[in-house]
Write a protein that holds these residues in place. Structure first.
Motif, PDB file in Angstrom:
ATOM      1  N   GLU A 107       0.845  -1.203   0.000  1.00  0.00           N
ATOM      2  CA  GLU A 107       0.000   0.000   0.000  1.00  0.00           C
ATOM      3  C   GLU A 107       0.874   1.245   0.000  1.00  0.00           C
ATOM      4  O   GLU A 107       0.673   2.170  -0.793  1.00  0.00           O
ATOM      5  N   ARG A 108       1.823   1.270   0.932  1.00  0.00           N
ATOM      6  CA  ARG A 108       2.700   2.437   1.069  1.00  0.00           C
ATOM      7  C   ARG A 108       3.471   2.716  -0.222  1.00  0.00           C
ATOM      8  O   ARG A 108       3.572   3.855  -0.663  1.00  0.00           O
ATOM      9  N   GLN A 157       1.088   4.120  -2.830  1.00  0.00           N
ATOM     10  CA  GLN A 157       0.669   5.484  -2.491  1.00  0.00           C
ATOM     11  C   GLN A 157       1.733   6.489  -2.927  1.00  0.00           C
ATOM     12  O   GLN A 157       1.419   7.562  -3.460  1.00  0.00           O
ATOM     13  N   SER A 158       2.998   6.138  -2.718  1.00  0.00           N
ATOM     14  CA  SER A 158       4.099   7.005  -3.159  1.00  0.00           C
ATOM     15  C   SER A 158       4.155   7.067  -4.679  1.00  0.00           C
ATOM     16  O   SER A 158       4.276   8.138  -5.273  1.00  0.00           O
ATOM     17  N   THR A 175      -0.919   9.257  -3.864  1.00  0.00           N
ATOM     18  CA  THR A 175      -2.140   9.260  -3.042  1.00  0.00           C
ATOM     19  C   THR A 175      -1.832   9.242  -1.540  1.00  0.00           C
ATOM     20  O   THR A 175      -2.725   9.021  -0.725  1.00  0.00           O
ATOM     21  N   LYS A 176      -0.575   9.470  -1.190  1.00  0.00           N
ATOM     22  CA  LYS A 176      -0.155   9.322   0.203  1.00  0.00           C
ATOM     23  C   LYS A 176      -0.938  10.231   1.155  1.00  0.00           C
ATOM     24  O   LYS A 176      -1.343   9.808   2.232  1.00  0.00           O
ATOM     25  N   ARG A 235      -3.983  11.561   0.804  1.00  0.00           N
ATOM     26  CA  ARG A 235      -5.359  11.062   0.942  1.00  0.00           C
ATOM     27  C   ARG A 235      -5.409   9.822   1.813  1.00  0.00           C
ATOM     28  O   ARG A 235      -6.284   9.652   2.656  1.00  0.00           O
ATOM     29  N   ALA A 236      -4.454   8.913   1.582  1.00  0.00           N
ATOM     30  CA  ALA A 236      -4.405   7.676   2.359  1.00  0.00           C
ATOM     31  C   ALA A 236      -4.180   7.966   3.840  1.00  0.00           C
ATOM     32  O   ALA A 236      -4.836   7.374   4.699  1.00  0.00           O
TER      33      ALA A 236
END
Length: 197
Positions: free
Chosen positions: A5-6, A9-10, A14-15, A17-18
């Protein structure tokens, strides 16, 4: 949350928002509203995988509240007689990780994810959860004696599934023939598998 996920996201930007979602919507337990929501549900989708990560997703249903919240970190549900394959229980016996998805299609049009670790317990082992004999007997009465065993989940995380794309369905009253062996009531060979083998 996983490293995958991490990483994504990077990669996809989307980091922020996450992080807002993690901070505002994800708990490591069930709060009072989540417990109440679960107590009203008649169905859940259950995701498991075996020791090699091969996945299985299944559907469980029962009377409202068939999934019971014992406390903020523990819930359990009955396993009824099925097709004898034991796909979900087999996976749990190899790999305890489990994901439950509760979706209310009728009233609130919202969903709840509950992820955690599962274990299979027989009636007599429910005492290990602090459930006394009278309560175990009451549980079986509530289940009309249909519960063959129980799946207990220790909650790791719980969070909302937004209502944006959940369809609004109308509930139809009908009598459910729990535990039937009637092929027609079970769906028969709907996908014509027997014919093609």
């Amino acid at each position: 949350m996983s490293q995958g996920e991490r990483n994504l996201q990077s990669k996809y930007g989307t980091k922020r928002r996450a992080e807002a979602f993690y901070n505002n919507q994800v708990l490591d337990h069930l709060n009072t509203d989540m417990a109440q929501f679960i107590s009203e549900q008649e169905m859940a989708f259950v995701a498991t995988s075996d020791s090699e990560g091969n996945c299985d997703n299944t559907f469980r249903a029962g009377n409202p509240g068939f999934v019971r919240v014992l406390d903020e970190r523990t819930l359990f549900y009955p396993e009824y007689r099925g097709n004898g394959v034991m796909a979900s229980l087999g996976n749990i016996s190899e790999n305890p990780h489990i994901g439950l998805m509760f979706i209310d299609f009728h009233t609130h049009h919202i969903g709840l994810h509950v992820n955690g670790t599962a274990e299979i317990l027989e009636d007599e082992s429910l005492a290990s959860l602090g459930i006394d004999d009278d309560t175990i007997q009451r549980l079986q009465q509530e289940e009309d004696g249909r519960a063959e065993r129980w799946v207990v989940i220790r909650v790791d995380e719980a969070y909302i599934h937004c209502s944006k794309h959940i369809p609004h369905l109308l509930k139809k009253s009908e009598v459910v023939d729990w535990g039937t062996d009637d092929e027609k009531k079970k769906g028969g060979d709907f996908f014509n598998v027997r014919r093609r083998k």
